[in-house]
Structures are given as structure tokens and as C-alpha cells.
Write a protein that holds these residues in place. Structure first.
Motif, PDB file in Angstrom:
ATOM      1  N   GLN A 110      16.734 -91.721 -10.896  1.00  0.00           N
ATOM      2  CA  GLN A 110      17.752 -90.790 -11.394  1.00  0.00           C
ATOM      3  C   GLN A 110      18.102 -89.793 -10.293  1.00  0.00           C
ATOM      4  O   GLN A 110      17.248 -89.105  -9.771  1.00  0.00           O
ATOM      5  CB  GLN A 110      17.222 -90.054 -12.618  1.00  0.00           C
ATOM      6  CG  GLN A 110      18.208 -89.069 -13.204  1.00  0.00           C
ATOM      7  CD  GLN A 110      17.599 -88.309 -14.375  1.00  0.00           C
ATOM      8  OE1 GLN A 110      16.456 -88.559 -14.755  1.00  0.00           O
ATOM      9  NE2 GLN A 110      18.352 -87.407 -14.927  1.00  0.00           N
ATOM     10  N   VAL A 111      19.374 -89.717  -9.985  1.00  0.00           N
ATOM     11  CA  VAL A 111      19.836 -88.791  -8.951  1.00  0.00           C
ATOM     12  C   VAL A 111      19.735 -87.356  -9.460  1.00  0.00           C
ATOM     13  O   VAL A 111      20.180 -87.043 -10.566  1.00  0.00           O
ATOM     14  CB  VAL A 111      21.288 -89.106  -8.560  1.00  0.00           C
ATOM     15  CG1 VAL A 111      21.810 -88.054  -7.587  1.00  0.00           C
ATOM     16  CG2 VAL A 111      21.383 -90.498  -7.953  1.00  0.00           C
ATOM     17  N   ARG A 112      19.145 -86.516  -8.659  1.00  0.00           N
ATOM     18  CA  ARG A 112      19.089 -85.088  -8.971  1.00  0.00           C
ATOM     19  C   ARG A 112      19.506 -84.298  -7.749  1.00  0.00           C
ATOM     20  O   ARG A 112      19.027 -84.565  -6.635  1.00  0.00           O
ATOM     21  CB  ARG A 112      17.702 -84.661  -9.418  1.00  0.00           C
ATOM     22  CG  ARG A 112      17.266 -85.216 -10.767  1.00  0.00           C
ATOM     23  CD  ARG A 112      16.002 -84.533 -11.243  1.00  0.00           C
ATOM     24  NE  ARG A 112      16.248 -83.146 -11.633  1.00  0.00           N
ATOM     25  CZ  ARG A 112      15.283 -82.272 -11.877  1.00  0.00           C
ATOM     26  NH1 ARG A 112      14.026 -82.608 -11.701  1.00  0.00           N
ATOM     27  NH2 ARG A 112      15.561 -81.047 -12.241  1.00  0.00           N
ATOM     28  N   LEU A 113      20.373 -83.336  -7.971  1.00  0.00           N
ATOM     29  CA  LEU A 113      20.821 -82.431  -6.924  1.00  0.00           C
ATOM     30  C   LEU A 113      20.681 -81.021  -7.473  1.00  0.00           C
ATOM     31  O   LEU A 113      21.300 -80.690  -8.476  1.00  0.00           O
ATOM     32  CB  LEU A 113      22.274 -82.714  -6.546  1.00  0.00           C
ATOM     33  CG  LEU A 113      22.562 -84.117  -6.005  1.00  0.00           C
ATOM     34  CD1 LEU A 113      24.059 -84.361  -5.944  1.00  0.00           C
ATOM     35  CD2 LEU A 113      21.942 -84.284  -4.626  1.00  0.00           C
ATOM     36  N   ILE A 114      19.871 -80.223  -6.813  1.00  0.00           N
ATOM     37  CA  ILE A 114      19.597 -78.878  -7.317  1.00  0.00           C
ATOM     38  C   ILE A 114      20.010 -77.860  -6.267  1.00  0.00           C
ATOM     39  O   ILE A 114      19.398 -77.775  -5.195  1.00  0.00           O
ATOM     40  CB  ILE A 114      18.120 -78.716  -7.687  1.00  0.00           C
ATOM     41  CG1 ILE A 114      17.739 -79.750  -8.752  1.00  0.00           C
ATOM     42  CG2 ILE A 114      17.853 -77.304  -8.190  1.00  0.00           C
ATOM     43  CD1 ILE A 114      16.292 -79.757  -9.123  1.00  0.00           C
ATOM     44  N   GLU A 115      21.040 -77.088  -6.603  1.00  0.00           N
ATOM     45  CA  GLU A 115      21.546 -76.065  -5.692  1.00  0.00           C
ATOM     46  C   GLU A 115      20.841 -74.737  -5.925  1.00  0.00           C
ATOM     47  O   GLU A 115      20.408 -74.437  -7.039  1.00  0.00           O
ATOM     48  CB  GLU A 115      23.051 -75.853  -5.881  1.00  0.00           C
ATOM     49  CG  GLU A 115      23.914 -77.080  -5.708  1.00  0.00           C
ATOM     50  CD  GLU A 115      24.221 -77.783  -7.015  1.00  0.00           C
ATOM     51  OE1 GLU A 115      25.273 -78.450  -7.091  1.00  0.00           O
ATOM     52  OE2 GLU A 115      23.426 -77.650  -7.966  1.00  0.00           O
ATOM     53  N   SER A 116      20.776 -73.964  -4.872  1.00  0.00           N
ATOM     54  CA  SER A 116      20.230 -72.606  -4.972  1.00  0.00           C
ATOM     55  C   SER A 116      20.836 -71.754  -3.861  1.00  0.00           C
ATOM     56  O   SER A 116      21.493 -72.277  -2.958  1.00  0.00           O
ATOM     57  CB  SER A 116      18.704 -72.624  -4.847  1.00  0.00           C
ATOM     58  OG  SER A 116      18.305 -73.115  -3.582  1.00  0.00           O
ATOM     59  N   GLY A 117      20.613 -70.455  -3.963  1.00  0.00           N
ATOM     60  CA  GLY A 117      21.051 -69.560  -2.905  1.00  0.00           C
ATOM     61  C   GLY A 117      22.289 -68.742  -3.218  1.00  0.00           C
ATOM     62  O   GLY A 117      22.689 -67.891  -2.425  1.00  0.00           O
TER      63      GLY A 117
END
Length: 122
Positions: free
Chosen positions: A1-8
Motif C-alpha cells: 500500500q502506497v503511503r505518502l506522509i507530508e510534514s513541515g
């Protein structure tokens, strides 16, 4: 499962800087094109920057050229967007995305993160 987690994301005054990160999992990051897009309130999602798997192809929207820098660390499955000289018009939710080609087109990117909010205000 593709996961992309942004932060900042966060709030910053005009002229300030922020560094966005996107940590990827569930696919072979090292062979994927990656991109940053943004969506301002009431507007369509738009292209910001993209980079090919090895960094040989880098694209920027004209509105951010010279102020934003996209980079990636394939050993850490991380995509970064260094933003400086921020303007009021940069206020948006910023999304990380992955695709097969490093283009400027939303349709070429298949999987998306949840986004991180950037607010530029005085």
C-alpha cells in the motif's frame, strides 16, 4: 500500500522559509518520479515541482522558480521541498505525489499524500 506522509507545514511571514518533507512507503521510491503540488482555498490543485527517480529531470512552476528547491534522498525514501522567499500567494495545502514520469501534469501522478498546510501571512 502506497503511503505518502507530508510534514513541515506551518505559518510564516512573507519572506520566510519552510522545509517540507514527504516520507514514502509501500513502493520502490528509488525508481519513482515524485512531485509537489499545492491547492489554495477555492482554487484547483496546481503543480509546484517534480523530480525524476535519479534527479536527472527537475521541473518547477515559474511562480516558484528560484525560491523553491526540490530534492530527494532515495536511501531514506524522503522527498523534500525547501521553500524560501515565501509570498502570500504561496498559502496552500501542499501535497506530495508519486508517478511514473516527472512532469508538470497532475494526471501523471497516481498516489497522493494527505497534505500539509502552509500559511504565509503578515
Amino acid at each position: 500500500q502506497v503511503r505518502l506522509i507530508e510534514s513541515g507545514g506551518g505559518s510564516v511571514q512573507p519572506g520566510g522559509s519552510l522545509r517540507l518533507s514527504c516520507v514514502a512507503s509501500g513502493f520502490h521510491f528509488g525508481s519513482a518520479a515524485m512531485g509537489w503540488f499545492r491547492q489554495a482555498p477555492g482554487k484547483e490543485r496546481e503543480f509546484v515541482a517534480s523530480m525524476s527517480w535519479g534527479g536527472g529531470t527537475i521541473n518547477y512552476d515559474d511562480s516558484v522558480k528560484g525560491r523553491f528547491t526540490i530534492s530527494r534522498d532515495n536511501t531514506k525514501n524522503t522527498l523534500t521541498l525547501q521553500m524560501s522567499g515565501l509570498k502570500l500567494g504561496d498559502t496552500a495545502v501542499y501535497y506530495c505525489a508519486t508517478g511514473k514520469l516527472a512532469t508538470k501534469r497532475l494526471l501523471d501522478f497516481e498516489s497522493w499524500g494527505q497534505g500539509t498546510r502552509v500559511t504565509v501571512s503578515s
